[in-house]
Design an enzyme around this catalytic site. Structure first.
Site, PDB file in Angstrom:
ATOM      1  N   SER A 116       6.225   1.185  10.121  1.00 35.24           N
ATOM      2  CA  SER A 116       6.655   2.562   9.933  1.00 35.24           C
ATOM      3  C   SER A 116       8.100   2.614   9.467  1.00 35.24           C
ATOM      4  O   SER A 116       8.942   1.834   9.921  1.00 35.24           O
ATOM      5  CB  SER A 116       6.508   3.348  11.241  1.00 35.24           C
ATOM      6  OG  SER A 116       7.089   4.632  11.130  1.00 35.24           O
ATOM      7  N   ASP A 117       8.377   3.531   8.556  1.00 37.58           N
ATOM      8  CA  ASP A 117       9.753   3.808   8.192  1.00 37.58           C
ATOM      9  C   ASP A 117      10.429   4.518   9.366  1.00 37.58           C
ATOM     10  O   ASP A 117       9.748   4.996  10.286  1.00 37.58           O
ATOM     11  CB  ASP A 117       9.780   4.686   6.940  1.00 37.58           C
ATOM     12  CG  ASP A 117      11.153   4.760   6.309  1.00 37.58           C
ATOM     13  OD1 ASP A 117      12.051   4.019   6.760  1.00 37.58           O
ATOM     14  OD2 ASP A 117      11.333   5.557   5.369  1.00 37.58           O
ATOM     15  N   LYS A 118      11.753   4.586   9.358  1.00 38.55           N
ATOM     16  CA  LYS A 118      12.449   5.280  10.449  1.00 38.55           C
ATOM     17  C   LYS A 118      12.569   6.770  10.178  1.00 38.55           C
ATOM     18  O   LYS A 118      12.160   7.606  10.979  1.00 38.55           O
ATOM     19  CB  LYS A 118      13.847   4.686  10.660  1.00 38.55           C
ATOM     20  CG  LYS A 118      14.615   5.354  11.817  1.00 38.55           C
ATOM     21  CD  LYS A 118      16.001   4.811  11.961  1.00 38.55           C
ATOM     22  CE  LYS A 118      16.937   5.374  10.911  1.00 38.55           C
ATOM     23  NZ  LYS A 118      17.183   6.837  11.074  1.00 38.55           N
ATOM     24  N   PRO A 122       8.899   8.663  12.766  1.00 38.01           N
ATOM     25  CA  PRO A 122       9.215   8.851  14.181  1.00 38.01           C
ATOM     26  C   PRO A 122      10.325   9.876  14.393  1.00 38.01           C
ATOM     27  O   PRO A 122      10.459  10.438  15.483  1.00 38.01           O
ATOM     28  CB  PRO A 122       9.666   7.457  14.627  1.00 38.01           C
ATOM     29  CG  PRO A 122      10.157   6.797  13.402  1.00 38.01           C
ATOM     30  CD  PRO A 122       9.356   7.355  12.268  1.00 38.01           C
ATOM     31  N   THR A 415       3.497   3.061   6.385  1.00 41.95           N
ATOM     32  CA  THR A 415       3.866   4.429   6.078  1.00 41.95           C
ATOM     33  C   THR A 415       5.024   4.425   5.085  1.00 41.95           C
ATOM     34  O   THR A 415       5.859   3.528   5.087  1.00 41.95           O
ATOM     35  CB  THR A 415       4.285   5.203   7.339  1.00 41.95           C
ATOM     36  OG1 THR A 415       5.537   4.677   7.827  1.00 41.95           O
ATOM     37  CG2 THR A 415       3.232   5.077   8.420  1.00 41.95           C
TER      38      THR A 415
END
Length: 589
Positions: A116-118, A122, A415
């Site tokens: 996942s990207d930051k 999230p 993602t």
């Protein structure tokens, strides 16, 4: 001659790589080959028994063998599979997961690793400037949840306008000029588009009374160096009354090397410590600098990286975590999915956010892009075994991480929302684009789109994917077990020799296959999910869809059905039923 560009390199990565196959496609391909070989072998045995034991002609047994093969092969599976996936698509859409390719429906449920990207997944993707630090040690912090509506900042409890402090004003001007976003009011509401980092800097300017449009009127832009992950900075050139200036923003470690302070090792270490202390607070830290350049440099077709700049200070931005994202990460862990963060942010910032998410707790779990430079595929695979946070990575390195994870035997979900993410999205088993902030390139490279850009929605996709896979297996179990029972029934009758006539004619086999393998299989596609679906571990990537447990259950079911059928037919023949009546009764049974 054509000049290579970053966008061109990304296009080559997207076009030149084969797309990752969804897990279901891989498993169904192996299952189709297995069923084809098994059915052909069984039909060949039964046909030989009919010729050698029963004395049927080759022509008769050829027609019978074709009918038996048609009956045994689950040709109703494609229709039932399509219905099951279509139902799952509808369920996933209700929970915010838009399916672009039907075969990818159950993909998230099969994944063993998620990258996942930051920013934006999230987190809320709502960057806000929280802190500014100047070279003289002064700190400016936002009031409350952000800067006050009147455009004021707080410094040691004293209200201060940007215009009242020349150094602060220079920093804000540079951040507003070196910018590619747009922020303006329309009908009393703020409207913006562009990178969230640039939008946050424009918002900073608006709040302290420095607007980009007004600045550009007096200092028009004449050239630029767009931001590239490999460069880690961007720059714009502006012409004014005092000559041509350049404004630069970027990663502290990159920008510091362009400034005159880099000639003083002690000062450089101190400034790096300031930037790192801000990153430890979870801020995304940018360094701001400006300087004068010659006019011919500003007008160059491809300006070189500036040097000898004046460092203006550091800007710290915060992107708060989305509500419930920590719980969603915990659910992924309980479901046996390894979650990693892949970001372009500073390693210290990434570690601070990952601690809040429960992804990583120790610095040795953070791998920087610099650590990956020049590494072999084997070394990158070793890095993903212990690393949970990958910071300051380039698009090519993100692609290499995905390929390494797949080489390790993982089914990988990735993602992304930008052009830079397209190669990794295409190479992953399941590419997941963000519906609100994604680009057309990212969406085209992905199989799924998350409508609310929320990581918690990905967990919902995992749950629905596993439910879809369970229903597909139920359909397969029904079709294969009934087909195996038919083959075994005919085989037992032929093995009995002259004691039993042929239990079913070819046309009866075809009719039985049509009636039993249609509506019942489709009905199973509507089955609701079981309560513990998210508590199970992911299926091993190499596990076939028709695994050991299903084989055992299929054998038991086929043997029971075949024995009951042959026993009933034997009893009817022994009771002197007419053969045609016995066949019709067996068909109804």
């Amino acid at each position: 001659t054509a000049t290579p560009t970053g966008v061109g390199d990304l296009a080559l990565d997207v076009v030149g790589l084969p797309a990752g196959k969804p897990p279901l496609v891989q498993r169904m391909e192996r299952f189709a080959h297995t069923v084809a070989y098994a059915v052909l072998a069984a039909v060949a045995v039964v046909t030989l028994l009919g010729i050698l034991v029963h004395g049927h002609t080759v022509k008769e047994m050829f027609l019978f063998g074709v009918a038996l093969a048609v009956s045994a092969i689950p040709e109703g599976l494609p229709a039932a599979l399509t219905v099951a996936l279509a139902i799952a698509t509808t369920r996933m859409a209700r929970r915010g997961v838009i399916v672009r390719r039907l075969a990818a429906v159950e993909g998230l449920g099969s994944c063993t690793a998620a990258a996942s990207d930051k920013t934006g997944t999230p987190t809320c993707n709502e960057l806000t400037v929280r802190e500014i630090r100047l070279l003289d040690g002064r700190q400016f912090e936002a009031t409350g949840q952000g800067f006050s509506p009147n455009g004021e900042v707080r410094a040691d409890g004293t209200r201060l306008q940007a215009a009242d402090d020349e150094t602060l004003a220079h920093l804000v001007r540079a951040s507003v000029l070196c910018n590619e976003a747009d922020l303006h009011q329309r009908d009393g509401h703020w409207v913006w588009h562009g990178d969230p980092t640039d939008v946050a800097l424009l918002s900073l300017g608006e709040k302290v009374g420095i607007r980009r449009g007004e600045l550009l009127a007096g200092q028009p832009q004449v050239n630029e160096i767009p931001f590239e992950p490999e460069h880690q900075f961007s720059a714009t050139y502006h012409r004014g009354d005092g000559g041509t200036i350049v404004c630069v923003k970027g990663a502290p470690e990159r920008v510091l090397g362009m400034c005159d302070c880099s000639q003083n090792p002690q000062q450089l270490v101190e400034l790096q410590a300031v930037a790192e202390s801000m990153a430890q607070l979870g801020y995304r830290v940018l360094a701001m600098a400006d300087g004068s350049v010659a006019e011919d440099v500003a007008k160059a077709a491809r300006p070189a990286a500036p040097s000898g700049l004046r460092l203006l200070g550091f800007v710290g931005m915060i992107d708060p975590l989305r509500p419930g994202v920590r719980e969603a990460v915990d659910e992924c862990h309980r479901a046996g999915i390894t979650v990693c963060m892949v970001t372009g942010d500073h390693p210290v910032t990434a570690l601070a956010i990952s601690r809040d998410l429960g992804l990583a707790s120790e610095p040795d779990q953070v791998v920087s892009g610099r650590d990956l430079d020049g590494k072999s595929p084997e070394e990158i695979r070793a890095a993903i075994r212990h690393g949970r946070v990958f910071a300051r990575v380039t698009p090519r390195q993100k692609l290499e991480l995905v390929e390494a994870a797949r080489s390790e035997g993982h089914f990988v979900a990735v993602t992304g929302d930008g052009v830079n993410d397209a190669p990794a999205l295409r190479a992953a088993n399941i590419g997941v684009a963000m519906g609100k902030a994604d680009t057309d390139v990212a969406r085209e490279a992905a199989e799924l789109v998350i409508s609310d850009d929320n990581f918690a929605t990905i967990v919902a996709g995992v749950e629905e994917g596993r439910v879809a896979y369970d229903n597909v297996r139920k359909v397969i179990y029904l079709l294969v077990s009934t087909g195996a029972a038919e083959v075994l029934l005919i085989g037992l009758a032929f093995a009995a020799g002259a004691m039993l006539p042929l239990p079913l004619w070819p046309v009866q086999l075809l009719w039985l296959n049509l009636v039993t393998n249609g509506i019942q299989g489709i009905a199973l596609a509507f089955e609701p999910g079981e309560s513990d679906v998210l508590l199970r571990k992911p299926r091993p990537p190499r596990e076939p869809i028709f695994n050991q447990l299903m084989i055992e259950r299929t054998i038991v079911a086929a043997v029971v059905m075949a024995l009951v059928g042959i026993a009933a037919f034997w009893w009817m023949i022994d009771a002197e039923w007419p053969v045609d009546s016995a066949r019709n009764a067996l068909l109804l049974l």
